[in-house]
Write a protein that holds these residues in place. Structure first.
Motif, mmCIF file in Angstrom:
data_model
loop_
_atom_site.group_PDB
_atom_site.id
_atom_site.type_symbol
_atom_site.label_atom_id
_atom_site.label_comp_id
_atom_site.label_asym_id
_atom_site.label_seq_id
_atom_site.Cartn_x
_atom_site.Cartn_y
_atom_site.Cartn_z
ATOM 1 N N SER A 37 0.845 -1.195 0.000
ATOM 2 C CA SER A 37 0.000 0.000 0.000
ATOM 3 C C SER A 37 0.877 1.240 0.000
ATOM 4 O O SER A 37 1.930 1.280 0.638
ATOM 5 N N GLY A 39 0.264 4.610 1.408
ATOM 6 C CA GLY A 39 -0.719 5.277 2.260
ATOM 7 C C GLY A 39 -1.966 4.415 2.364
ATOM 8 O O GLY A 39 -1.896 3.228 2.693
ATOM 9 N N SER A 40 -3.117 4.984 2.041
ATOM 10 C CA SER A 40 -4.378 4.226 2.096
ATOM 11 C C SER A 40 -4.686 3.516 0.781
ATOM 12 O O SER A 40 -5.686 2.796 0.676
ATOM 13 N N ASN A 41 -3.820 3.703 -0.213
ATOM 14 C CA ASN A 41 -4.049 3.105 -1.540
ATOM 15 C C ASN A 41 -3.379 1.737 -1.620
ATOM 16 O O ASN A 41 -2.151 1.639 -1.681
ATOM 17 N N ARG A 42 -4.173 0.671 -1.651
ATOM 18 C CA ARG A 42 -3.639 -0.693 -1.736
ATOM 19 C C ARG A 42 -3.413 -1.043 -3.199
ATOM 20 O O ARG A 42 -4.370 -1.229 -3.957
ATOM 21 N N ASP A 45 -2.426 -6.877 -3.808
ATOM 22 C CA ASP A 45 -3.254 -7.594 -2.850
ATOM 23 C C ASP A 45 -2.988 -9.093 -2.943
ATOM 24 O O ASP A 45 -3.491 -9.771 -3.838
ATOM 25 N N THR A 81 4.601 -4.240 1.902
ATOM 26 C CA THR A 81 3.938 -4.092 3.189
ATOM 27 C C THR A 81 3.782 -5.446 3.872
ATOM 28 O O THR A 81 3.900 -5.560 5.094
#
Length: 383
Positions: A37, A39-42, A45, A81
């Motif tokens: 990610s 920040g908040s942008n993944r 996955d 991450t």
């Protein structure tokens, strides 16, 4: 007498570790459960893939699908991450760039404009403390590999786009890496030169046996060059397979629509028997090869490529056959695109040999069909 429970658990754990290690020995690069990610942008996955030694592996997807981030994680520019990257059978972890036996060919080549071709190639060797005589020998050998012998004294601005591309490749290969990463390297070339370079890069890879990982958004480029391809979408891998497997047998709606051209028909699974599935699509029965991901009653989509649909007498023996009306004919040299409208108002694209289709007329009603093995049942992708 059975072994104590704690010993059994230890034995099973040891066995699993050996199996994982044995699996990795066959591969040069392994990603396990990699997520990332910003920040908040993944952007990634739970990505898992294994790239074999000496393989030409493609990572293909639209802009924003996560393919470049995946490549940058392999190189070490980005630390994921979550998840793990294995290089040469060892966890890469936070291994610094200089300890990763991986080089990269950038989209904009990044050649040093003030240096000759010789100096561009020998720069990395100089940093490694290689002697002058060995540098000259390695540069000479690599210039032969990329068919640029005699160009050592020239500067990048004195080279054509294709020649600059070869210098960039030679600079990556001269360090004798285990893995070479390519970030859409042919995007700035015109179509003719791009096709020539595709062949050249593939031939060099075969000759050297180095593992190549090739990131692109160009479907045809990936199909032409890669031994296997990972298709990415929204940070996930939709499918991994050979070019033929992915084109002929897409497993998700995204893959079928993204790779090449296809017809998609919605339907419900009526039966599964003898290796075949029968669907109902707006009153039309469609037969396709079975897929154990689906059960009777499931809503699915069927993908059928335009060139797999037969028209007229050639459709007589097809397992799926019905009539359609020709609403458009488009000539494109060796092929003719025929658009057919079914009684359900669905339209199908059909690609035919131009000569075989020369007698077809717009407005004519014709019989069409396809063989069960030529269709693919599709999921919506994701988990």
């Amino acid at each position: 007498m059975p072994a104590p429970l704690h010993l059994t658990s230890l034995q099973e754990s040891s066995k699993n570790q050996k199996n994982v290690a044995s699996e990795r020995e066959e591969y040069e690069v392994v990603l396990r459960g990699v997520s990332h990610s910003f920040g908040s942008n993944r952007v990634l996955d739970d990505v898992s893939l294994s790239i074999k030694r000496g393989e030409f592996f493609g990572i293909l997807g639209p802009s924003g699908s996560g393919k470049t981030t995946t490549m940058r994680i392999i190189r070490g520019f980005v630390i994921p991450t979550a998840g793990e990257v294995y290089l040469e059978n060892e966890p890469a972890g936070r291994r610094p760039l200089y300890r990763r036996n991986v080089t990269m060919v950038f989209q904009h080549l990044a050649l040093f404009p003030h240096m000759s071709v010789f100096d561009n190639l020998s720069y990395g060797l100089k940093l490694r403390g290689v002697s002058s005589s060995e540098k000259e020998e390695k540069v000479k050998r690599m210039m032969d590999v990329v068919h640029l012998a005699g160009f050592e004294a020239r500067y990048p601005k004195q080279l054509s786009g294709g020649q600059q591309q070869r210098v960039a490749l030679a600079r990556a290969l001269i360090l004798e890496p285990k893995v070479v990463l390519f970030d859409e390297p042919l995007g700035s070339l015109d179509l003719k030169l791009r096709r020539e370079m595709q062949i050249e890069i593939k031939n060099i890879q075969r000759r050297l046996g180095t593992t190549f990982v090739y990131v692109t958004h160009d479907q045809q480029e990936a199909l032409n060059m890669c031994d296997r391809i990972a298709i990415m979408n929204n940070g996930r891998i939709e499918q991994i397979g050979t070019a033929e497997e992915i084109y002929e047998h897409p497993r998700t709606r995204f893959v079928a629509d993204f790779i090449g051209d296809t017809n998609l028909l919605e339907g419900t699974v009526l039966s599964r028997e003898g290796g075949f599935a029968t669907l109902e699509s707006e009153g039309v029965r469609l037969v396709v090869g079975d897929d154990d991901r689906f059960q009777v009653g499931d809503r699915v989509a069927l993908s059928i490529r335009p060139e797999r649909i037969l028209v007229g007498p050639s459709s007589k023996e097809c397992s799926t056959r019905f009539s359609g009306r020709i609403v458009d004919l488009t000539y494109s040299g060796a092929r003719r695109r025929c658009t057919l409208e079914l009684r359900t108002r669905n339209r199908l694209k059909v690609d035919l040999d131009a000569r075989a289709a020369s007698d077809l007329i717009v407005g004519e009603e014709v019989m069409i069909g396809w063989n069960a093995k030529d269709g693919s049942l599709l999921s919506d992708g994701g988990r």
